[in-house]
Design a protein around this motif. Sequence first.
Motif, short mmCIF file in Angstrom:
data_model
loop_
_atom_site.label_atom_id
_atom_site.label_comp_id
_atom_site.label_asym_id
_atom_site.label_seq_id
_atom_site.Cartn_x
_atom_site.Cartn_y
_atom_site.Cartn_z
N GLU A 122 0.79 -1.18 0.01
CA GLU A 122 -0.03 -0.02 0.16
C GLU A 122 0.83 1.31 0.03
OE1 GLU A 122 -3.50 0.39 -0.19
OE2 GLU A 122 -3.29 -1.63 -0.78
N LEU A 123 1.92 1.36 1.00
CA LEU A 123 3.01 2.52 0.78
C LEU A 123 3.60 2.65 -0.56
CD1 LEU A 123 4.57 1.95 4.30
CD2 LEU A 123 2.89 3.59 3.69
N GLU B 292 1.24 4.40 -2.83
CA GLU B 292 1.02 5.69 -2.46
C GLU B 292 2.17 6.55 -3.20
OE1 GLU B 292 -1.29 7.47 -0.58
OE2 GLU B 292 -2.57 5.54 -0.48
N ARG C 39 2.67 10.69 -4.00
CA ARG C 39 2.62 11.15 -2.63
C ARG C 39 4.00 10.84 -1.95
NH1 ARG C 39 -2.22 8.77 -3.73
NH2 ARG C 39 -4.08 10.03 -3.44
N SER D 214 5.74 10.55 4.07
CA SER D 214 5.16 10.95 5.35
C SER D 214 3.51 11.30 5.05
CB SER D 214 5.83 12.30 5.73
OG SER D 214 5.39 13.29 4.71
N ASP D 215 3.06 11.73 3.95
CA ASP D 215 1.80 11.65 3.87
C ASP D 215 1.19 10.19 3.64
OD1 ASP D 215 1.47 14.35 3.70
OD2 ASP D 215 1.93 14.51 1.52
N ALA D 216 1.82 9.38 3.15
CA ALA D 216 1.48 7.93 3.17
C ALA D 216 1.30 7.36 4.59
CB ALA D 216 2.25 7.11 2.41
N LYS E 239 0.66 8.90 7.01
CA LYS E 239 -0.32 9.53 7.91
C LYS E 239 -1.68 8.91 7.79
CE LYS E 239 1.72 14.13 8.17
NZ LYS E 239 1.74 15.43 7.46
N LYS E 240 -1.67 8.05 6.82
CA LYS E 240 -3.06 7.08 6.49
C LYS E 240 -3.10 5.92 7.58
CE LYS E 240 -3.92 8.47 1.83
NZ LYS E 240 -4.36 7.76 0.45
N TYR E 241 -1.95 5.70 8.24
CA TYR E 241 -2.07 4.53 9.14
C TYR E 241 -1.83 5.03 10.61
CZ TYR E 241 -1.90 2.27 4.78
OH TYR E 241 -2.19 1.83 3.50
N PRO E 242 -2.42 6.08 11.06
CA PRO E 242 -2.18 6.47 12.65
C PRO E 242 -2.08 5.36 13.51
CG PRO E 242 -4.53 6.89 12.00
CD PRO E 242 -3.97 6.40 10.83
N THR F 168 5.84 10.32 11.88
CA THR F 168 5.57 10.84 10.77
C THR F 168 6.29 12.39 10.31
OG1 THR F 168 3.43 11.56 11.43
CG2 THR F 168 3.23 9.71 10.14
#
Length: 329
Positions: free
Chosen positions: A29-30, A33, A38, A41-43, A45-48, A56
């Motif tokens: 998935e990363l 992204e 992207r 760091s933005d990628a 952030k989708k997995y907090p 991040t």
Amino acid sequence: GGGGMPVSDALKSLAQRSLDARTKALCRELYKELSEGRTLSDALKKYPALFDPCITHLVEAGETTANLGFVFENIISYIEARRQLRRTIISALAYPVFLCVMASGVVLLFLFFMLPRIESMMSNIGAGENGPIVLMKTIGSVLTTGVPIAAALVVIAFIAVRLVRKTPEGLLKTDAFLLKIPVIGKIASDSDLCRFSTLASTLFASGVNTTETFRLAEKSVKNSLMRSRIQSFRVAVNDGAPISAALKKFGIIDEEDIDIVSVGERTGSLVSAFAEIGKSHSESLNRRIKLSTGALGGVALALAFALVLIFAVGIVLSILGISHGLISK
């Protein structure tokens, strides 16, 4: 990292070679992204749930300065330190929890198995209840009725606090109250200051400028009151105020830490200054947690000992009362 492989290639390789299905899926998935343009760091952030803000923000800083290798080394150190702290807390709490469970088991065994039989025997011979038996019946009543009520009140209070914290004013007030609670408040402040200082040191070492360093480091602070103070401090620094003077003005760190920052400003070694502050607050955090869990263990031990002593005295006096009643008959 140190091998010079691009992040996207590293993720693609992990997605193909990792033996863990969850790791493979995450890397896939990363990689997707990053392939879509992207940033890492933005990628992340989708997995907090997997990557907390500190990680991040470090990655974001590494991307900004093209220094991801150095940042990844710091992330590894941060994760290892966090795991060590978690292990320390769990190991320190294991003994008190074990004692509380054992004490509760003894209470339940006495209340629902031994006490009815002792009362029946004493009733048959006309003997009265002794003090420890009365005390244990009272404790049993508290446990069977008071504990569920207390648990329900705690749940209601927790829900109410969650609702209050959904508003900015409520969040600020509850976080301010948290900092005033003995021990817990210092643990919370040490935790935030440790993250803020360590992240600031890493960002300075990565070549990030002062404005961006404090902007990113501010995001790692969880307590909203402390975060608002750091925001005010950051604005003052951007307006030209010395870092040490601004930290002192808004009461973010104590005098000893301010002296360290002041020396760092004069000597141009803010990296080591903030690293030292982060280390001192990390040590303070570990020390407070160990003292707190140690105190909790002592209380649990004293409570378990008191309950067992009351049980033992109650049983002995009951047996003596029964024996005396049988002899007198």
